[in-house]
Design a protein around this motif. Structure first.
Motif, PDB file in Angstrom:
ATOM      1  N   TRP A 275       0.866  -1.187   0.000  1.00 41.19           N
ATOM      2  CA  TRP A 275       0.000   0.000   0.000  1.00 41.19           C
ATOM      3  C   TRP A 275       0.902   1.237   0.000  1.00 41.19           C
ATOM      4  N   ILE A 276       0.352   2.347  -0.475  1.00 42.66           N
ATOM      5  CA  ILE A 276       1.095   3.616  -0.431  1.00 42.66           C
ATOM      6  C   ILE A 276       0.131   4.678   0.103  1.00 42.66           C
ATOM      7  N   ALA A 277       0.606   5.473   1.037  1.00 42.58           N
ATOM      8  CA  ALA A 277      -0.220   6.576   1.555  1.00 42.58           C
ATOM      9  C   ALA A 277       0.412   7.890   1.120  1.00 42.58           C
ATOM     10  N   LEU A 278      -0.427   8.851   0.808  1.00 48.84           N
ATOM     11  CA  LEU A 278       0.069  10.182   0.421  1.00 48.84           C
ATOM     12  C   LEU A 278      -0.591  11.244   1.291  1.00 48.84           C
ATOM     13  N   SER A 279       0.229  12.165   1.771  1.00 52.27           N
ATOM     14  CA  SER A 279      -0.290  13.377   2.426  1.00 52.27           C
ATOM     15  C   SER A 279       0.726  14.479   2.125  1.00 52.27           C
ATOM     16  N   GLN A 280       0.585  15.602   2.791  1.00 51.22           N
ATOM     17  CA  GLN A 280       1.593  16.664   2.611  1.00 51.22           C
ATOM     18  C   GLN A 280       2.059  17.133   3.977  1.00 51.22           C
ATOM     19  N   GLU A 281       3.299  17.545   4.022  1.00 53.07           N
ATOM     20  CA  GLU A 281       3.810  18.026   5.301  1.00 53.07           C
ATOM     21  C   GLU A 281       2.960  19.191   5.763  1.00 53.07           C
ATOM     22  N   GLY A 282       2.544  19.120   7.024  1.00 54.21           N
ATOM     23  CA  GLY A 282       1.661  20.159   7.571  1.00 54.21           C
ATOM     24  C   GLY A 282       0.188  19.848   7.331  1.00 54.21           C
ATOM     25  N   TYR A 283      -0.075  18.891   6.468  1.00 52.71           N
ATOM     26  CA  TYR A 283      -1.473  18.506   6.158  1.00 52.71           C
ATOM     27  C   TYR A 283      -1.623  16.991   6.290  1.00 52.71           C
ATOM     28  N   GLU A 284      -1.020  16.443   7.361  1.00 55.49           N
ATOM     29  CA  GLU A 284      -1.011  14.995   7.518  1.00 55.49           C
ATOM     30  C   GLU A 284      -2.424  14.414   7.684  1.00 55.49           C
ATOM     31  N   ASP A 285      -3.358  15.257   8.124  1.00 50.74           N
ATOM     32  CA  ASP A 285      -4.744  14.762   8.271  1.00 50.74           C
ATOM     33  C   ASP A 285      -5.371  14.457   6.907  1.00 50.74           C
ATOM     34  N   ARG A 286      -4.806  15.004   5.844  1.00 50.28           N
ATOM     35  CA  ARG A 286      -5.334  14.716   4.492  1.00 50.28           C
ATOM     36  C   ARG A 286      -4.553  13.552   3.882  1.00 50.28           C
ATOM     37  N   SER A 287      -4.565  12.465   4.628  1.00 51.03           N
ATOM     38  CA  SER A 287      -3.808  11.298   4.147  1.00 51.03           C
ATOM     39  C   SER A 287      -4.735  10.376   3.358  1.00 51.03           C
ATOM     40  N   TYR A 288      -4.230   9.858   2.278  1.00 49.55           N
ATOM     41  CA  TYR A 288      -5.043   8.947   1.451  1.00 49.55           C
ATOM     42  C   TYR A 288      -4.207   7.706   1.149  1.00 49.55           C
ATOM     43  N   VAL A 289      -4.801   6.538   1.410  1.00 50.96           N
ATOM     44  CA  VAL A 289      -4.061   5.285   1.230  1.00 50.96           C
ATOM     45  C   VAL A 289      -4.604   4.558  -0.002  1.00 50.96           C
ATOM     46  N   LEU A 290      -3.694   4.130  -0.858  1.00 52.89           N
ATOM     47  CA  LEU A 290      -4.118   3.318  -2.003  1.00 52.89           C
ATOM     48  C   LEU A 290      -3.542   1.911  -1.820  1.00 52.89           C
ATOM     49  N   SER A 291      -4.423   0.945  -1.573  1.00 48.93           N
ATOM     50  CA  SER A 291      -3.967  -0.444  -1.415  1.00 48.93           C
ATOM     51  C   SER A 291      -3.721  -1.043  -2.807  1.00 48.93           C
ATOM     52  N   ARG A 292      -3.013  -2.147  -2.845  1.00 48.17           N
ATOM     53  CA  ARG A 292      -2.760  -2.793  -4.136  1.00 48.17           C
ATOM     54  C   ARG A 292      -4.063  -3.229  -4.798  1.00 48.17           C
ATOM     55  N   GLN A 293      -4.964  -3.823  -4.009  1.00 45.54           N
ATOM     56  CA  GLN A 293      -6.205  -4.327  -4.624  1.00 45.54           C
ATOM     57  C   GLN A 293      -7.034  -3.167  -5.180  1.00 45.54           C
ATOM     58  N   ASP A 294      -7.098  -2.060  -4.437  1.00 48.21           N
ATOM     59  CA  ASP A 294      -7.836  -0.891  -4.927  1.00 48.21           C
ATOM     60  C   ASP A 294      -7.211  -0.364  -6.215  1.00 48.21           C
ATOM     61  N   PHE A 295      -5.898  -0.307  -6.204  1.00 41.84           N
ATOM     62  CA  PHE A 295      -5.197   0.150  -7.410  1.00 41.84           C
ATOM     63  C   PHE A 295      -5.552  -0.746  -8.593  1.00 41.84           C
ATOM     64  N   LEU A 296      -5.454  -2.052  -8.386  1.00 43.76           N
ATOM     65  CA  LEU A 296      -5.680  -2.975  -9.507  1.00 43.76           C
ATOM     66  C   LEU A 296      -7.145  -2.980  -9.946  1.00 43.76           C
ATOM     67  N   ASN A 297      -8.043  -2.907  -8.969  1.00 45.55           N
ATOM     68  CA  ASN A 297      -9.463  -3.012  -9.320  1.00 45.55           C
ATOM     69  C   ASN A 297     -10.038  -1.710  -9.866  1.00 45.55           C
ATOM     70  N   ARG A 298      -9.557  -0.584  -9.318  1.00 48.07           N
ATOM     71  CA  ARG A 298     -10.232   0.677  -9.665  1.00 48.07           C
ATOM     72  C   ARG A 298      -9.444   1.568 -10.610  1.00 48.07           C
ATOM     73  N   TYR A 299      -8.127   1.474 -10.558  1.00 44.31           N
ATOM     74  CA  TYR A 299      -7.350   2.491 -11.284  1.00 44.31           C
ATOM     75  C   TYR A 299      -6.440   1.931 -12.362  1.00 44.31           C
ATOM     76  N   TRP A 300      -6.505   0.634 -12.586  1.00 49.39           N
ATOM     77  CA  TRP A 300      -5.581   0.071 -13.574  1.00 49.39           C
ATOM     78  C   TRP A 300      -6.347  -0.778 -14.579  1.00 49.39           C
ATOM     79  N   GLN A 301      -6.075  -0.538 -15.837  1.00 47.63           N
ATOM     80  CA  GLN A 301      -6.749  -1.329 -16.885  1.00 47.63           C
ATOM     81  C   GLN A 301      -5.791  -2.310 -17.502  1.00 47.63           C
TER      82      GLN A 301
END
Ligand code: SF4
Length: 359
Positions: free
Chosen positions: A333-359
């Protein structure tokens, strides 16, 4: 629980002929076929290096186990029974060709505790099988897979993209057919041209052009993701980095890299990172460093070989990328946020990536 195979290499034992790409003596760095009497010593030696809590299987590789004469098969299988009976080993796996199987053979294997059968299929495309002189058809290969599953074994399919006659479309069709056959596991071995093989001669005569490492990484990453999306375990990508493979002159061309599997997983991580950036649900604040968090075991896959992923990523970002590794049980999994805005963290799991964002 960690899984270990105790490999017992039986180089070229019971091969009907020498396949054009194969030299098990180079691949396994073993010249001699062990006798059934040698097995006690081999198993005991490897077992002593494995943690007692691990899940262990004895694996006969490098030949066609099911084509060995029955008496000798029985001697091999009997020799390892004490380890099964004592619970030190959970099961036995064998690898073989898809045209060396029948129901009575499978019943024989089951009676000795064989649980997994790996079939060296290589391709489900008749043109590739013919050009590579494998000696069976795609239909025969698929029927063998179905027989293995119907007989209650776990099925492993070994594929070899990049053989003579292969191309992207055929590799894609082979991947699709493999998924339809629902194996429990696959191994992907992009074709490597070994010295002394017919494939090396074909390449020297200009009749065969192998995949490059870069092409193999791209193709294998695609196969890997398609299998992973369907829950099929990819247990190996690329040849095991044995001593003889390293010897000068043994590799004449093709997709050999000592860490091909790692390169493939890095390529998958890179694609997942691009999808994460596209799907990040908050607006990015300009100038604030982007904070990528991964399982600390996945840092090298995220960063890439010689920081390749990071270097490719950085120009696409409006700010510096900061990578943080954390202890976690799950990976990929990979999570992304920004320094100073750690509450806006979004995690993309492998299954979500494969099922929703990859063709
Ligand atoms: S690919 Fe399998 S059948 Fe062919 S030579 Fe190698 S071990 Fe033998």
């Amino acid at each position: 629980m960690r899984h270990y195979n105790i490999p017992i290499f039986i180089p070229h034992l019971a091969c009907p002929f020498r396949c054009i790409f194969c030299d098990q003596k180079i691949i396994s760095a073993q010249k001699k076929v062990p006798t059934p009497d040698d097995l006690q010593q081999i198993v005991a030696r490897v077992l002593s290096t494995i943690p007692p809590s691990a899940e262990v299987e004895i694996a006969f590789f490098g030949g066609n186990f099911t084509a060995i004469d029955k008496e000798r098969q029985g001697l091999y299988l009997k020799a390892v029974q004490p380890y099964l009976q004592r619970g030190q080993v959970k099961g036995i796996r064998v690898s073989t060709r898809p045209d060396c199987l029948d129901p009575s053979e499978l019943a024989f294997l089951a009676s000795y505790g064989v649980q997994v059968i790996e079939l060296g299929i290589q391709s489900f495309c008749d043109e590739v099988l013919t050009a590579s002189q494998r000696g069976y058809t795609a239909e025969k290969a698929a029927a063998a897979c179905q027989l293995v599953k119907k007989s209650g074994f776990k099925l492993g399919i070994q594929l070899m993209p990049g053989l003579p006659g292969d191309n992207r479309e055929r590799i894609s069709a082979t991947t699709e057919r493999t998924i339809e056959l629902k194996p429990d596991m696959v191994r992907i071995y992009p074709t490597v041209v070994l010295a002394g093989t017919e494939l090396a001669e074909m390449m020297a005569r200009g009749e065969y052009q192998p995949l490059t490492v870069e092409e193999a990484v791209e193709i294998s990453a695609d196969m890997f993701m398609r299998f992973q999306r369907q829950g099929i375990d990819v247990i190996r990508v690329g040849l095991h980095n044995g001593e003889d493979l390293q010897d000068e002159g043994n590799i004449k061309g093709g997709a050999y890299h000592p860490a091909l599997g790692e390169l493939v997983e890095q390529a998958v991580f890179y694609r997942q990172t691009l999808a994460l950036l596209k799907s990040y649900p908050y607006s990015l604040v300009e100038g604030r460093p982007l904070l990528f968090t991964v399982n600390k075991k996945d840092i090298s896959k995220f960063v890439g070989y010689r920081k390749r992923n990071l270097k490719a990523l950085q120009p696409l970002l409006a700010a510096q990328a900061v990578i943080k590794g954390v202890e976690a049980t799950e990976g990929d999994w990979i999570a992304l946020s920004q320094e100073g805005y750690e509450d806006r963290s979004y995690v993309l799991s492998r299954q979500d990536f494969l099922n929703r964002y990859w063709q």
